[in-house]
Design an enzyme around this catalytic site. Structure first.
Site, PDB file in Angstrom:
ATOM      1  N   SER A  30       0.144  13.220 -15.039  1.00 24.11           N
ATOM      2  CA  SER A  30      -1.064  13.257 -15.877  1.00 24.11           C
ATOM      3  C   SER A  30      -1.099  14.622 -16.551  1.00 24.11           C
ATOM      4  O   SER A  30      -0.572  15.602 -15.995  1.00 24.11           O
ATOM      5  CB  SER A  30      -2.315  13.095 -15.013  1.00 24.11           C
ATOM      6  OG  SER A  30      -3.462  13.537 -15.723  1.00 24.11           O
ATOM      7  N   ASN A  76       0.867  -1.179   0.000  1.00 19.75           N
ATOM      8  CA  ASN A  76       0.000   0.000   0.000  1.00 19.75           C
ATOM      9  C   ASN A  76       0.903   1.228   0.000  1.00 19.75           C
ATOM     10  O   ASN A  76       1.589   1.492   0.988  1.00 19.75           O
ATOM     11  CB  ASN A  76      -0.907  -0.009   1.237  1.00 19.75           C
ATOM     12  CG  ASN A  76      -1.875   1.164   1.209  1.00 19.75           C
ATOM     13  OD1 ASN A  76      -1.654   2.159   0.512  1.00 19.75           O
ATOM     14  ND2 ASN A  76      -2.946   1.055   1.969  1.00 19.75           N
ATOM     15  N   VAL A  77       0.904   1.966  -1.111  1.00 21.73           N
ATOM     16  CA  VAL A  77       1.881   3.058  -1.270  1.00 21.73           C
ATOM     17  C   VAL A  77       1.662   4.214  -0.292  1.00 21.73           C
ATOM     18  O   VAL A  77       2.527   5.069  -0.150  1.00 21.73           O
ATOM     19  CB  VAL A  77       1.913   3.607  -2.724  1.00 21.73           C
ATOM     20  CG1 VAL A  77       2.325   2.524  -3.708  1.00 21.73           C
ATOM     21  CG2 VAL A  77       0.581   4.244  -3.112  1.00 21.73           C
ATOM     22  N   TYR A  89      -6.613  15.876  -7.619  1.00 26.06           N
ATOM     23  CA  TYR A  89      -5.825  15.104  -8.593  1.00 26.06           C
ATOM     24  C   TYR A  89      -4.791  15.999  -9.289  1.00 26.06           C
ATOM     25  O   TYR A  89      -3.621  15.632  -9.429  1.00 26.06           O
ATOM     26  CB  TYR A  89      -6.794  14.490  -9.599  1.00 26.06           C
ATOM     27  CG  TYR A  89      -6.205  13.476 -10.551  1.00 26.06           C
ATOM     28  CD1 TYR A  89      -5.980  12.158 -10.143  1.00 26.06           C
ATOM     29  CD2 TYR A  89      -5.912  13.814 -11.865  1.00 26.06           C
ATOM     30  CE1 TYR A  89      -5.465  11.211 -11.031  1.00 26.06           C
ATOM     31  CE2 TYR A  89      -5.403  12.881 -12.756  1.00 26.06           C
ATOM     32  CZ  TYR A  89      -5.179  11.584 -12.334  1.00 26.06           C
ATOM     33  OH  TYR A  89      -4.670  10.651 -13.215  1.00 26.06           O
ATOM     34  N   ASN A 126       3.294   4.280 -10.330  1.00 28.13           N
ATOM     35  CA  ASN A 126       2.089   4.367 -11.153  1.00 28.13           C
ATOM     36  C   ASN A 126       0.779   4.316 -10.357  1.00 28.13           C
ATOM     37  O   ASN A 126      -0.256   4.741 -10.867  1.00 28.13           O
ATOM     38  CB  ASN A 126       2.165   3.211 -12.171  1.00 28.13           C
ATOM     39  CG  ASN A 126       0.851   2.883 -12.821  1.00 28.13           C
ATOM     40  OD1 ASN A 126       0.447   3.554 -13.769  1.00 28.13           O
ATOM     41  ND2 ASN A 126       0.151   1.859 -12.318  1.00 28.13           N
ATOM     42  N   ALA A 185      -3.494  18.825  -8.255  1.00 27.33           N
ATOM     43  CA  ALA A 185      -2.449  19.251  -7.312  1.00 27.33           C
ATOM     44  C   ALA A 185      -1.443  18.124  -7.104  1.00 27.33           C
ATOM     45  O   ALA A 185      -0.225  18.349  -7.103  1.00 27.33           O
ATOM     46  CB  ALA A 185      -3.086  19.656  -5.987  1.00 27.33           C
ATOM     47  N   LYS A 232      -0.761  15.588  -9.167  1.00 23.69           N
ATOM     48  CA  LYS A 232       0.000  15.285 -10.385  1.00 23.69           C
ATOM     49  C   LYS A 232       0.994  16.405 -10.716  1.00 23.69           C
ATOM     50  O   LYS A 232       2.055  16.142 -11.304  1.00 23.69           O
ATOM     51  CB  LYS A 232      -0.954  15.034 -11.557  1.00 23.69           C
ATOM     52  CG  LYS A 232      -1.802  13.758 -11.389  1.00 23.69           C
ATOM     53  CD  LYS A 232      -0.941  12.505 -11.288  1.00 23.69           C
ATOM     54  CE  LYS A 232      -1.756  11.218 -11.319  1.00 23.69           C
ATOM     55  NZ  LYS A 232      -0.923  10.016 -11.183  1.00 23.69           N
TER      56      LYS A 232
HETATM   57  P1  NDP Z   1      -6.388   1.923 -12.582  1.00 22.45           P
HETATM   58  O1  NDP Z   1      -7.410   2.423 -11.632  1.00 22.45           O
HETATM   59  O2  NDP Z   1      -6.810   1.033 -13.701  1.00 22.45           O
HETATM   60  O3  NDP Z   1      -5.199   1.200 -11.793  1.00 22.45           O
HETATM   61  C1  NDP Z   1      -4.624   1.814 -10.677  1.00 22.45           C
HETATM   62  C2  NDP Z   1      -4.020   0.731  -9.806  1.00 22.45           C
HETATM   63  O4  NDP Z   1      -3.446   1.388  -8.654  1.00 22.45           O
HETATM   64  C3  NDP Z   1      -5.069  -0.263  -9.302  1.00 22.45           C
HETATM   65  O5  NDP Z   1      -4.615  -1.582  -9.443  1.00 22.45           O
HETATM   66  C4  NDP Z   1      -5.218   0.158  -7.851  1.00 22.45           C
HETATM   67  O6  NDP Z   1      -5.567  -0.904  -6.976  1.00 22.45           O
HETATM   68  C5  NDP Z   1      -3.817   0.626  -7.519  1.00 22.45           C
HETATM   69  N1  NDP Z   1      -3.804   1.382  -6.266  1.00 22.45           N
HETATM   70  C6  NDP Z   1      -4.725   2.278  -5.823  1.00 22.45           C
HETATM   71  N2  NDP Z   1      -4.395   2.707  -4.599  1.00 22.45           N
HETATM   72  C7  NDP Z   1      -3.252   2.066  -4.260  1.00 22.45           C
HETATM   73  C8  NDP Z   1      -2.428   2.079  -3.107  1.00 22.45           C
HETATM   74  N3  NDP Z   1      -2.734   2.825  -2.031  1.00 22.45           N
HETATM   75  N4  NDP Z   1      -1.317   1.304  -3.081  1.00 22.45           N
HETATM   76  C9  NDP Z   1      -1.010   0.511  -4.156  1.00 22.45           C
HETATM   77  N5  NDP Z   1      -1.761   0.446  -5.270  1.00 22.45           N
HETATM   78  C10 NDP Z   1      -2.865   1.222  -5.324  1.00 22.45           C
HETATM   79  O7  NDP Z   1      -5.661   3.241 -13.143  1.00 22.45           O
HETATM   80  P2  NDP Z   1      -4.849   3.513 -14.499  1.00 22.45           P
HETATM   81  O8  NDP Z   1      -4.117   2.307 -14.899  1.00 22.45           O
HETATM   82  O9  NDP Z   1      -5.753   4.176 -15.448  1.00 22.45           O
HETATM   83  O10 NDP Z   1      -3.835   4.644 -13.984  1.00 22.45           O
HETATM   84  C11 NDP Z   1      -2.507   4.358 -13.588  1.00 22.45           C
HETATM   85  C12 NDP Z   1      -1.804   5.671 -13.315  1.00 22.45           C
HETATM   86  O11 NDP Z   1      -1.848   6.497 -14.484  1.00 22.45           O
HETATM   87  C13 NDP Z   1      -2.438   6.500 -12.201  1.00 22.45           C
HETATM   88  O12 NDP Z   1      -1.432   7.149 -11.444  1.00 22.45           O
HETATM   89  C14 NDP Z   1      -3.248   7.525 -12.956  1.00 22.45           C
HETATM   90  O13 NDP Z   1      -3.456   8.696 -12.204  1.00 22.45           O
HETATM   91  C15 NDP Z   1      -2.376   7.767 -14.161  1.00 22.45           C
HETATM   92  N6  NDP Z   1      -3.089   8.308 -15.297  1.00 22.45           N
HETATM   93  C16 NDP Z   1      -4.053   7.574 -15.917  1.00 22.45           C
HETATM   94  C17 NDP Z   1      -4.716   8.108 -16.988  1.00 22.45           C
HETATM   95  C18 NDP Z   1      -5.762   7.360 -17.737  1.00 22.45           C
HETATM   96  O14 NDP Z   1      -6.342   7.960 -18.642  1.00 22.45           O
HETATM   97  N7  NDP Z   1      -6.039   6.111 -17.439  1.00 22.45           N
HETATM   98  C19 NDP Z   1      -4.449   9.475 -17.458  1.00 22.45           C
HETATM   99  C20 NDP Z   1      -3.407  10.153 -16.736  1.00 22.45           C
HETATM  100  C21 NDP Z   1      -2.766   9.565 -15.692  1.00 22.45           C
HETATM  101  P3  NDP Z   1      -7.126  -1.134  -6.537  1.00 22.45           P
HETATM  102  O15 NDP Z   1      -7.706  -1.874  -7.690  1.00 22.45           O
HETATM  103  O16 NDP Z   1      -6.997  -1.946  -5.294  1.00 22.45           O
HETATM  104  O17 NDP Z   1      -7.709   0.210  -6.316  1.00 22.45           O
END
Ligand code: NDP
Length: 264
Positions: A161, A71-72, A173, A98, A175, A177
């Site tokens: 992002s 858990n990050v 979000y 990520n 702030a 990013k």
């Molecule tokens: P998803 O929601 O598909 O995946 C995010 C993952 O992060 C999930 O597996 C989630 O787990 C995990 N996660 C959430 N909280 C924690 C935590 N506390 N510790 C560890 N893992 C955690 O997101 P995306 O793949 O779309 O996004 C990935 C990254 O890219 C993010 O940082 C997002 O902000 C960024 N991004 C995405 C964009 C998009 O269009 N998709 C655009 C711009 C940026 P769980 O399933 O348990 O919640």
């Protein structure tokens, strides 16, 4: 002994490098793991839950993968995960920061009929996003840097992002990013003496669960009509960007916008 960073066309050879991706069990994180696996990387899935199952899926595709839950937002969980990775797989060579969440909302919502405020972004809504998207990057980036400095070098890819420019409805979000983008630039300077590169990616709208399920459908439709390439991005396009950064030593101190041209 740390791993060797052999120059390959002026960049890092991915084969046999240990690649950690936080939030790697699905979405962009999973796509990035698969792309590095394709090039012979040793993958580490670090998600809040389901890391072992995701690693098993990657192994079934023929990749070398290990899953370690993390858990990050929790310092002890992050420190322990990095210790386990070093012991089980080896020191991390490439860390992709990520993990991220969305909790969109306006700062204030106004009721025209009554002339009164009808809602505000809650502190919980603000804090939860700052905790995962900014503090999570700080904690995982710090532990990655410490391990890489001792091993003689490495690469950190923080995921920002295009919302870093300030997207209405995303105070929390945007702030976070923007903070990630600032950390990318300053860490590249602080950590260069340890042969650590830091290069971020700022995706636009990419077709993952975060966007397709967590975003307001009407807002998504409006955004989609404003993307110059006329479609959402694909996770493999972001994964390709991460591979390009790894393979090119010139890429440090910047955040690469991979967005299909969308402007915020
Ligand atoms: P998803 O929601 O598909 O995946 C995010 C993952 O992060 C999930 O597996 C989630 O787990 C995990 N996660 C959430 N909280 C924690 C935590 N506390 N510790 C560890 N893992 C955690 O997101 P995306 O793949 O779309 O996004 C990935 C990254 O890219 C993010 O940082 C997002 O902000 C960024 N991004 C995405 C964009 C998009 O269009 N998709 C655009 C711009 C940026 P769980 O399933 O348990 O919640």
């Amino acid at each position: 002994m740390g791993r060797k960073f052999l120059p390959l066309m002026g960049g890092m050879e991915i084969k046999d490098q240990v690649i950690l991706v936080t939030g790697g069990a699905r979405g962009l994180g999973f796509a990035m793991l698969a792309a590095f696996g394709e090039r012979g990387g040793r993958l580490v899935v670090c998600d809040r839950a389901g890391s072992a199952a995701a690693a098993e899926t990657l192994r079934a595709q023929g990749y070398d993968a290990t899953g370690i839950d993390c858990n990050v937002t929790e310092e002890s969980s992050v420190v322990s995960a990095f210790e386990q990775i070093a012991a089980q797989v080896g020191p991390v060579n490439i860390a992709i920061l990520n993990a991220g969440i969305l909790r969109d909302g306006l700062l204030i919502r106004f009721n025209k009929a009554t002339g009164k405020i009808k809602g505000k972004m809650s502190l919980e809504q603000w804090q939860s996003v700052i905790d995962v998207n900014l503090t999570g990057v700080f904690l995982t980036g710090r532990e990655a840097a410490a391990q890489m400095a001792e091993a003689g070098g490495g690469l950190i890819i923080p995921i920002s992002s295009v919302a870093m420019h300030g997207n209405p409805g995303q105070s929390n979000y945007s702030a976070a990013k923007a903070g990630v983008a600032a950390l990318t630039r300053l860490w590249a300077q602080e950590l260069s003496r340890f042969k650590i590169r830091v290069c971020g990616i700022a995706p636009g709208f990419i077709a993952t669960e975060m966007v397709l399920k967590d975003m307001n459908a009407k807002a998504l439709e409006e955004w989609q009509s404003r993307i110059p390439i006329g479609r959402l991005g694909r996770p493999d396009e972001i994964a390709h960007t991460a591979v390009f950064i790894a393979e090119n030593d010139l890429m440090t101190g910047v955040v690469v916008e991979a967005s299909g041209g969308i402007k915020i």
